[in-house]
Design an enzyme around this catalytic site. Structure first.
Site, PDB file in Angstrom:
ATOM      1  N   GLU A 279       0.822  -1.210   0.000  1.00  0.00           N
ATOM      2  CA  GLU A 279       0.000   0.000   0.000  1.00  0.00           C
ATOM      3  C   GLU A 279       0.858   1.264   0.000  1.00  0.00           C
ATOM      4  OE1 GLU A 279      -3.081  -0.210  -0.622  1.00  0.00           O
ATOM      5  OE2 GLU A 279      -3.149  -2.394  -0.394  1.00  0.00           O
ATOM      6  N   HIS A 282       1.690   2.501  -3.395  1.00  0.00           N
ATOM      7  CA  HIS A 282       0.664   3.302  -4.060  1.00  0.00           C
ATOM      8  C   HIS A 282       0.830   4.782  -3.726  1.00  0.00           C
ATOM      9  CE1 HIS A 282      -1.337  -0.104  -5.731  1.00  0.00           C
ATOM     10  NE2 HIS A 282      -1.699  -0.618  -4.562  1.00  0.00           N
TER      11      HIS A 282
END
Length: 425
Positions: A279, A282
């Site tokens: 994550e 991202h």
């Protein structure tokens, strides 16, 4: 002519549904290629025989529901136009108020209500299916509450968009699509900014990560990537699902990484750190902003094509569809139908881009954590908890998968593991 068009539309939908039933249940081959059998990507190595059977059953039915649901919306909007319901909604609205905005509100509530009722059976079947296979733990009352929240959020959004859209149509018959797109840019950014702090909490409770030991480890990863730690949240999902998930949401100061509590409960700290590193990528590679840019590009193209197709449809079939003019609100179901078709058509391209970004995030995560064993077992647990397919049929992958298949993801990690062992020798 109207009856004939309705029969042909229903027949086309039935043939379409039978095709996908045949494709998913009789034609598509989801068996693992020989070279992957016995590897860590082979579900037979980490799922028992019952889990393998349930995964195959659940995936086929769920995929069929996916392919049936979106075209069903097209059929619904087409029949709403064909049999004069859109015209009736406008008459009811005009008889209830002499002012334009309340008329629009009344028209939208009727259209939204009929759409909700028409699509409810498929939604309920999907909910019941996930309960049957122990994916969902959500009660009917809780699920119904979420459905009603969806309804009113969608209705409120339409009450902002539709009056502006039809005002633009009346002001500029040839350029309304472009002006609508220009207004959609700040609106999209504003909604994404609000999403994590206004909309998401309507469904679930969000709070800072409770596990302080894990938080310290995540802080260390975040510090390496220069990401503020206050953007890590957990959300209560155990009352709704047994699935695992983590995602990035929001933009600007409201951007945050979110972990489901089911993920925290079922995975080890090292497995969670791999997911967090994924994550974090991202954030680092600005995937959210790239996604927004691509969404706005697709929406520009989509609005232009909608403008052209709507004009063509009203010009050739306006009488049958009971639409005297594009700028008449009776054309709204046609607008929704065309836009939905274009979005469905564009989904293979957007999914392809998303899979590329997710692959980059997986590579970033394994390079950051350097723990391929924990990364592989985290993906295996994700597969088990969601009864997902390791190797889905081609059309399912193209239209449904915004992430790489587990076969692809685990294979990449196995390659990394082999190279790491070779270096350590």
């Amino acid at each position: 002519m109207v009856r004939k068009m309705g029969v042909y539309a229903v027949l086309a939908y039935v043939i379409y549904g039978l095709f996908f039933y045949w494709y998913l249940f009789h034609f598509a081959d989801s068996s693992l290629p020989f070279e992957y059998q016995g590897t860590k990507a082979d579900p037979a190595t980490f799922l028992n025989s019952r889990e393998l059977m349930l995964s195959e059953e659940y995936s086929k039915i769920r995929n069929l529901l996916f392919f049936l649901s979106t075209p069903f919306e097209w059929l619904f909007y087409f029949l709403i136009l064909l049999f004069g319901f859109s015209r009736a909604f406008k008459k009811w609205a005009e008889s209830s108020s002499k002012y334009k905005l309340p008329q629009t509100a009344i028209y939208l509530i009727w259209l939204s209500f009929f759409a909700f009722v028409a699509t409810f059976p498929l939604s309920y079947i999907s909910h019941s299916l996930s309960k049957t296979y122990n994916i969902s733990t959500q009660s009917f009352a809780s699920w119904m509450k979420d459905e009603l929240i969806d309804f009113w959020i969608n209705y409120g959004t339409l009450m902002i968009i539709v009056p502006v859209l039809y005002w633009l149509m009346k002001k500029s018959a040839k350029r309304w699509w472009f002006y609508a797109w220009l207004l959609s840019v700040p609106f999209t950014l504003f909604m994404m900014f609000l999403q994590p702090i206004v909309i998401d909490p309507l469904y679930n409770d969000f709070y800072p990560l409770k596990n302080k030991e894990l938080e310290t480890k995540i802080l260390s990863l975040a510090e390496k990537a220069q990401i503020p730690a206050e953007h890590v949240f957990e959300v209560n999902m155990a009352d709704q699902t047994n699935s695992l998930n983590a995602y990035v949401t929001g933009i600007g100061s409201n951007a945050r990484i979110v972990l489901w509590d089911t993920t925290l409960n079922k995975l080890s700290d090292d497995q969670i750190l791999f997911i967090m590193a994924h994550e974090i990528c991202h954030y680092v590679e600005k995937h959210i902003y790239i996604g927004i840019a691509l969404y706005l590009l697709f929406s520009l193209i989509g609005l232009y094509l909608t403008y052209r197709i709507m004009n063509w449809a009203v010009r050739h079939f306006g009488k049958e569809l009971k639409i005297p003019d594009v700028k008449d609100i009776r054309s709204l179901p046609l607008f929704f139908m065309i836009l939905s078709m274009l979005m469905f058509t564009a989904s293979p391209f957007s999914n392809l881009i998303s899979r590329y970004e997710e692959t980059r995030a997986d590579r970033y995560a394994i390079n950051m954590t350097q723990n391929p064993e924990e990364a592989i077992t985290s993906f295996q647990e994700l597969t088990r908890s969601g009864l997902s397919e390791v190797k889905p049929p081609l059309l399912v992958k193209i239209f449904r998968y915004s992430h790489p298949t587990m076969l692809d993801r685990i294979s990449i990690l196995e390659e990394y593991e082999v190279k790491q062992r070779a270096k350590n020798k």
